[in-house]
Design a protein around this motif. Sequence first.
Motif, PDB file in Angstrom:
ATOM      1  N   LYS A 180       0.920  -1.079   0.109  1.00 54.30           N
ATOM      2  CA  LYS A 180       0.064  -0.011  -0.054  1.00 54.30           C
ATOM      3  C   LYS A 180       0.946   1.019   0.057  1.00 54.30           C
ATOM      4  CE  LYS A 180      -3.827   2.244   2.541  1.00 54.30           C
ATOM      5  NZ  LYS A 180      -4.727   2.135   3.564  1.00 54.30           N
ATOM      6  N   HIS A 189      -2.574   2.365  -7.856  1.00 48.07           N
ATOM      7  CA  HIS A 189      -3.763   1.734  -7.119  1.00 48.07           C
ATOM      8  C   HIS A 189      -2.816   0.418  -6.566  1.00 48.07           C
ATOM      9  CE1 HIS A 189      -7.047  -0.909  -5.492  1.00 48.07           C
ATOM     10  NE2 HIS A 189      -7.533   0.243  -5.370  1.00 48.07           N
ATOM     11  N   ARG A 190      -3.251  -0.037  -5.353  1.00 52.43           N
ATOM     12  CA  ARG A 190      -2.478  -1.362  -4.932  1.00 52.43           C
ATOM     13  C   ARG A 190      -2.652  -2.491  -6.024  1.00 52.43           C
ATOM     14  NH1 ARG A 190      -3.943  -2.862   1.023  1.00 52.43           N
ATOM     15  NH2 ARG A 190      -6.064  -2.966  -0.133  1.00 52.43           N
ATOM     16  N   ALA A 191      -3.877  -2.608  -6.485  1.00 48.89           N
ATOM     17  CA  ALA A 191      -3.971  -3.808  -7.332  1.00 48.89           C
ATOM     18  C   ALA A 191      -3.241  -3.714  -8.531  1.00 48.89           C
ATOM     19  CB  ALA A 191      -5.494  -3.884  -7.753  1.00 48.89           C
ATOM     20  N   THR A 192      -2.910  -2.398  -9.030  1.00 47.42           N
ATOM     21  CA  THR A 192      -2.081  -2.399 -10.238  1.00 47.42           C
ATOM     22  C   THR A 192      -0.692  -2.736 -10.040  1.00 47.42           C
ATOM     23  OG1 THR A 192      -3.474  -0.390 -10.802  1.00 47.42           O
ATOM     24  CG2 THR A 192      -1.267  -0.562 -11.775  1.00 47.42           C
ATOM     25  N   TYR A 194       0.171  -4.817  -7.516  1.00 48.96           N
ATOM     26  CA  TYR A 194       0.350  -6.319  -7.397  1.00 48.96           C
ATOM     27  C   TYR A 194       0.351  -7.077  -8.973  1.00 48.96           C
ATOM     28  CZ  TYR A 194      -0.663  -6.398  -2.570  1.00 48.96           C
ATOM     29  OH  TYR A 194      -0.725  -6.340  -1.232  1.00 48.96           O
ATOM     30  N   ARG A 195      -0.524  -6.610  -9.795  1.00 43.11           N
ATOM     31  CA  ARG A 195      -0.533  -7.147 -11.348  1.00 43.11           C
ATOM     32  C   ARG A 195       1.060  -6.921 -11.747  1.00 43.11           C
ATOM     33  NH1 ARG A 195      -5.714  -4.762 -11.573  1.00 43.11           N
ATOM     34  NH2 ARG A 195      -4.946  -2.801 -12.531  1.00 43.11           N
TER      35      ARG A 195
END
Length: 203
Positions: A180, A189-192, A194-195
Amino acid sequence: MRHANDPGTLDLITGKRLIGYARVSTDDQDLSQQRAELHAAGCTRIFAEKVSGTHSKRPELARMLDHLRPGDVVTVTRLDRLARNTRDLLDIAEQLQAKGAGLRSLAEPWADTTSPAGRMVLTVFAGIAEFERSLIVERTRNGREAAMKRGVRFGRRPTLTPAQIAHARRLIDAEGRTAKEVASLLGVHRATLYRALAKQACL
């Protein structure tokens, strides 16, 4: 006001039921002029609405299409009251044809699908519209191929560069930063994040 089950008036010459459609783009515009012209043309069943022609949902137009019976003639004061563009006009004309109904414009006498000449004109329009569509497709394809030969890459640009991803991994693995925190530092974004990390790990 006419009731929804008003059957409409039969044209004394053709014996066909005349159905009017009127439209203005904004609430502050008046439908009375179109209504008067359509009444004068013999339409007593008129579907009218205030909605922009660019809007894909036109409830009264949909109601009118559902209301039609074989032999009906949809009458408009001008074609731009009915259709957004040539393609839209041809699509609506096809729907009318499928229902066995005709189309007539008071301002454009040539647009009368109840006559052989009117049907021929719309057929020509359909051919022109298809020709234009094929030209656009061909130009787009040629432009894309030329750009690719120049080294232009298509598709979405990666949100994070390889250097940023490597930096993010160092911050997480070596410095113990949370995903984060690193995502916030990189402005994603955190999801970005991670990907991106997962994709790099698979390489």
